[in-house]
Scaffold this active site. Structure first.
Site, PDB file in Angstrom:
ATOM      1  N   PHE A 339       0.728  -1.195   0.037  1.00 18.46           N
ATOM      2  CA  PHE A 339       0.100   0.206   0.120  1.00 18.46           C
ATOM      3  C   PHE A 339       1.066   1.254   0.140  1.00 18.46           C
ATOM      4  O   PHE A 339       1.830   1.389   0.656  1.00 18.46           O
ATOM      5  CB  PHE A 339      -0.922   0.189   1.197  1.00 18.46           C
ATOM      6  N   ASP A 340       0.587   2.098  -0.755  1.00 14.86           N
ATOM      7  CA  ASP A 340       1.120   3.548  -0.751  1.00 14.86           C
ATOM      8  C   ASP A 340       0.353   4.281   0.487  1.00 14.86           C
ATOM      9  O   ASP A 340      -0.530   3.631   0.869  1.00 14.86           O
ATOM     10  CB  ASP A 340       0.686   4.369  -1.891  1.00 14.86           C
ATOM     11  N   LYS A 341       1.181   5.128   1.267  1.00 18.82           N
ATOM     12  CA  LYS A 341       0.533   5.716   2.334  1.00 18.82           C
ATOM     13  C   LYS A 341      -0.442   6.834   2.157  1.00 18.82           C
ATOM     14  O   LYS A 341      -1.700   6.786   2.365  1.00 18.82           O
ATOM     15  CB  LYS A 341       1.673   6.232   3.274  1.00 18.82           C
ATOM     16  N   VAL A 542      -1.321  -0.995  -4.391  1.00 21.39           N
ATOM     17  CA  VAL A 542      -2.322  -0.152  -4.276  1.00 21.39           C
ATOM     18  C   VAL A 542      -1.906   1.294  -4.126  1.00 21.39           C
ATOM     19  O   VAL A 542      -1.190   1.527  -3.018  1.00 21.39           O
ATOM     20  CB  VAL A 542      -3.227  -0.435  -3.126  1.00 21.39           C
TER      21      VAL A 542
END
Length: 651
Positions: A339-341, A542
Site C-alpha cells: 500500500f502507498d500511504k 495499491v
C-alpha cells in the site's frame, strides 16, 4: 447502435428462427404421430424446419471457413447435413433447433452482461442547461465546450464532468464510484486556481457525468468533453476489457482450435466402421454424427468468456474497473499487498500541526515564503501548507509571489522569490544541494516533530533556513477495518510503502493494523520493494496512480485508488477503484475468487459432458439425446456464469 444493442437484436432474430424451427418440427411430429396426414406433409415441415434452423449455423460456419478455420458451427452443420443425407430429417431439424436455440440463449445471456455495462452510457442526460454570458439555454451535451458553466437542477442527472463553482448539494455517485451514500459537494474556494488545474480539484468539489444531484442547485464548470468524461471512459474501457484474455481463456481457445480437427478426424474414421464391424454404412454414419455432436466443445468455448464478462460487468457496477480477464483471474490469487500511504491508507488531506521558525527567524516571512512556493504545486502536502499556513499568518503579513517552480523527485521543491532561490523539502534535500548544512537547532526541531509522527518540511531562502513545518495525515476511518477484512480473506503479507521517514510510516501502519512499514522510499525504491515481495507471492500494489505509477506497473496487479476523473490512474493500473474507497478492494478480491470458482465449475461441466457423450455416442446413444445433453450443457455454463451479475460480498 451500441455493441450491446446489436448483440441483443441479433439474439432476438436468432431466437425467432429457432422458435420457428421448433414449431415446424413439433407440428411435423404431431401430424406424423397423431393424424393420418400424408407422409410428404410432415417430411416437408421437417425440411422447412431445417431451413429456419440452419440459417445462423450456415452463417457461422461460412464466416469461420472464410477465416481459414474450422469451428463448432462447422461441426454442427456437418452433423445436420449427414442426418439429412440419411433421410433422418426430423433428427436433423431437432439438432439445428436445439443448437440454434442454445446459440440464441447464449448470445442473449452474453448480451445481458454487456447491457449491464452499456446501461451506464444511458445515465448521462442528452442535454444540459448552460449559461453563456447573460443567457441560459438547453443545448445537446455534445455541444458543450470546456469551461462552460452548466446549471444542475435538484434531482436531475449531471450531464458532464466538472467542478462546482456555486452552490452546494449532495450527489449520488454510485454509478461511477460504487459509493452507497450520497456525497456532499460544495463550491471551490479559489476559482482561479481550480480552473487552471482542474485535475487537482478535491473530491468534494468534483462531479461526474451520469451521477444524480440532490436537493440543491449547482453551477458547474465543464472540465471534460462528453466523449472524454469519466463515465464514457469507464464504459469504453470495460468494453475493451473483453480483448484482454485470462490465462484460462487463452488455454480453452488453444484447446478448441486443436480439438476441432481431431474430432473431425475421429468422425472420418467412424464413417468407415462398417468395414470392420458388421453393420450398415447408414448405422456407422449415424453413430459418427452422434459422436460429432457429443464431442463439439460448445460449452467449453463459452464457459470462460461468459464468466469473465459477467465478472467485469459486476465489478463496474460496484465501482471497480477491471481491465479484462487476466487481472480478474490474477487478483484472486494474490498473496501480498503493498500500500502507498498518502491518499491510500490515509485521507490524503494532511494538516499543518506545527510551523516553527528557526531561532531568530521571522514567523511571517517563514510562512509567506512557504505559502508562495507551495501554491505553485498540486501535491496534497502543498495544498495543506497553503490552506493552513494562511490561517497561521500574523495579521498584516505581506504575501509573496514565487515562480520558476521545479520538483525534486521524492525530496521537495525549488523556486525563486525575486532574486532569491528558495527550497522547501525534506531534511535530506539540504545535504544534496549547494549551501550550508542544517544547523543543530533545526535538526533538533526536525527530530522532535518526527518523533511525534509528523512529516517535516524545511524552508530555506537563499542561505537562510527560515523554519520547519510539521504535517500529519490521518488514517482513513475505514482503513483498519479493510486491513482486517483482507486478513480474513487470507492475504498473507501486507506492507506500507512510503516516502515519509520510517517513524511517520510506522506510526500510521500501527494505527491501521499493518505489521510492516517501509519508509524513506523514492519511486525507484518502491519498485525494488515490489521485487522483494514478489519473491514469495503474487503481489498487488495499491496507490494513487500518479507518483506510484512505476510500482503499479511492475506489480502482478496494479490497483489505483480514487481513479474517477484521473487519466493517469485509469491508464496505469490493471484495476481501478473508481471511488476514493479502499473498502472496494475486498469486494474486488472476493469477486475475482468467485469468478475463478465459476470458471472451474464451467470447465468441469463442459469437459465432463464431452467425456460422457463421446463414448456414449460410440456405443449407440441416439443423436437426439446427444443433441439435447450437449446443448443443455451450453445453457448450463452460461446460466452459471450469469450468477456473477448478482454477486454480493460476504458479510
Amino acid at each position: 447502435m451500441t455493441r450491446a444493442a446489436d448483440s441483443h437484436s441479433l439474439a432476438s432474430v436468432e431466437l425467432g428462427f429457432a422458435l420457428a424451427c421448433g414449431t415446424l418440427l413439433a407440428t411435423g411430429v404431431t401430424l406424423s404421430v397423431l393424424t393420418a396426414a400424408p407422409a410428404w406433409l410432415p417430411h416437408a415441415l421437417y425440411i422447412l424446419a431445417c431451413g429456419f434452423g440452419g440459417v445462423f449455423t450456415l452463417r457461422g460456419a461460412f464466416q469461420a471457413l472464410r477465416a481459414g478455420r474450422l469451428d463448432i458451427d462447422t461441426l454442427m452443420l456437418i452433423a445436420a447435413v449427414g442426418a439429412a443425407v440419411l433421410g433422418a430429417w426430423a433428427e436433423a431439424a431437432l439438432l439445428l433447433f436445439l443448437f440454434t436455440l442454445g446459440h440464441a440463449l447464449e448470445h442473449y445471456a452474453m448480451g445481458r452482461a454487456r447491457r449491464a455495462i452499456a446501461a451506464l452510457t444511458a445515465l448521462a442526460p442528452l442535454t444540459a442547461e448552460v449559461r453563456r454570458g447573460d443567457t441560459t439555454a438547453e443545448v445537446p451535451v455534445e455541444d458543450l465546450v470546456l469551461r462552460d458553466i452548466i446549471i444542475i437542477r435538484p434531482n436531475t442527472r449531471i450531464p458532464a464532468d466538472g467542478f462546482v463553482v456555486h452552490g452546494s448539494s449532495s450527489v449520488d455517485q454510485a454509478p461511477i464510484t460504487g459509493e452507497s451514500v450520497p456525497i456532499d459537494k460544495r463550491a471551490v474556494d479559489d476559482f482561479s486556481r481550480a480552473s487552471q488545474r482542474p485535475d487537482g480539484v478535491a473530491a468534494e468539489h468534483r462531479v461526474f457525468a451520469g451521477t444524480i444531484n440532490g436537493h440543491g442547485v449547482l453551477e458547474v464548470m465543464v472540465t471534460r468533453m462528453a466523449q472524454d468524461s469519466t463515465l464514457a471512459r469507464l464504459v469504453r474501457m470495460v468494453n475493451e476489457a473483453e480483448a484482454h484474455k485470462s490465462q484460462t481463456q487463452r488455454f480453452t481457445e488453444r484447446f478448441e482450435r486443436g480439438f476441432v480437427p481431431v474430432v473431425l478426424g475421429i468422425v472420418g474414421l467412424l464413417l468407415f466402421a462398417w468395414v470392420v464391424v458388421d453393420e450398415s454404412f447408414a448405422a456407422s454414419f449415424y453413430r459418427a454424427m452422434a459422436v460429432l455432436v457429443g464431442a463439439s466443445p460448445c460449452a467449453l468455448a463459452i464457459s470462460t468468456p461468459s464468466a469473465v464478462l459477467s465478472g467485469v460487468a459486476r465489478a463496474a457496477r460496484g465501482g471497480v474497473l477491471i481491465k479484462g480477464g487476466g487481472p480478474l483471474e490474477i487478483l484472486g490469487g494474490i498473496g501480498a499487498i503493498a500500500f502507498d500511504k498518502t491518499g491510500t491508507l490515509t485521507e490524503g488531506r494532511p494538516r499543518v500541526t506545527d510551523a516553527r521558525p528557526a531561532p531568530g527567524g521571522d514567523a511571517a516571512e517563514f510562512l509567506a515564503v512557504a505559502i508562495a512556493v507551495e501554491s505553485l504545486s498540486d501535491h496534497p502536502l502543498a495544498a495543506a501548507v497553503v490552506r493552513d499556513g494562511r490561517a497561521m499568518l500574523p495579521p498584516g503579513a505581506v504575501p509573496l509571489v514565487a515562480d520558476d517552480l521545479q520538483s525534486i523527485t521524492g525530496r521537495g521543491l525549488s523556486a525563486r522569490i525575486g532574486d532569491d532561490p528558495v527550497f522547501v523539502g525534506k531534511a535530506a534535500l539540504f545535504g544534496e544541494i549547494d549551501g550550508p548544512p542544517l544547523a543543530t537547532p533545526v535538526l533538533r526541531m526536525i527530530a522532535d516533530l518526527e518523533q511525534d509522527g509528523r512529516t517535516t518540511m524545511v524552508v530555506r531562502r537563499g542561505d537562510r533556513v527560515l523554519g520547519v513545518i510539521g504535517l500529519m495525515d490521518t488514517p482513513r476511518p475505514t482503513a483498519a477495518a479493510v486491513i482486517a477484512r483482507l486478513r480474513g480473506l487470507g492475504i498473507a503479507r501486507m506492507v506500507m510503502l512510503s516516502g515519509d521517514n520510517p517513524r511517520v510510516a510506522g506510526a500510521v501502519a500501527g494505527q491501521v493494523g499493518l505489521d510492516e512499514a517501509w519508509g524513506d522510499l523514492m519511486p525507484a525504491d518502491k519498485v525494488a520493494a515490489i521485487g522483494l515481495l514478489r519473491a514469495g507471492h503474487r503481489v498487488a500494489m495499491v496507490g494513487d496512480g500518479v507518483n506510484d505509477a512505476p510500482a503499479l506497473a511492475v506489480a502482478d496487479i496494479g490497483i489505483a485508488m480514487g481513479a474517477a476523473g484521473s487519466d493517469v490512474a485509469l491508464e496505469t493500473a490493471d484495476i481501478a477503484l473508481m471511488g476514493d474507497d479502499l473498502g472496494r478492494l475486498p469486494f474486488a478480491i472476493g469477486l475475482s475468487r468467485q469468478t475463478g470458482r465459476i470458471i472451474h465449475q464451467n470447465l468441469w461441466i463442459s469437459l465432463g459432458m464431452v467425456a460422457v457423450l463421446v463414448p456414449s455416442a460410440m456405443l449407440g446413444l441416439p443423436l437426439g439425446v446427444a443433441v439435447f445433453l450437449h446443448e443443455g450443457s451450453t445453457v448450463a455454463v452460461v446460466a452459471n456464469a450469469l450468477r456473477l451479475l448478482g454477486y454480493r460480498e460476504a458479510a
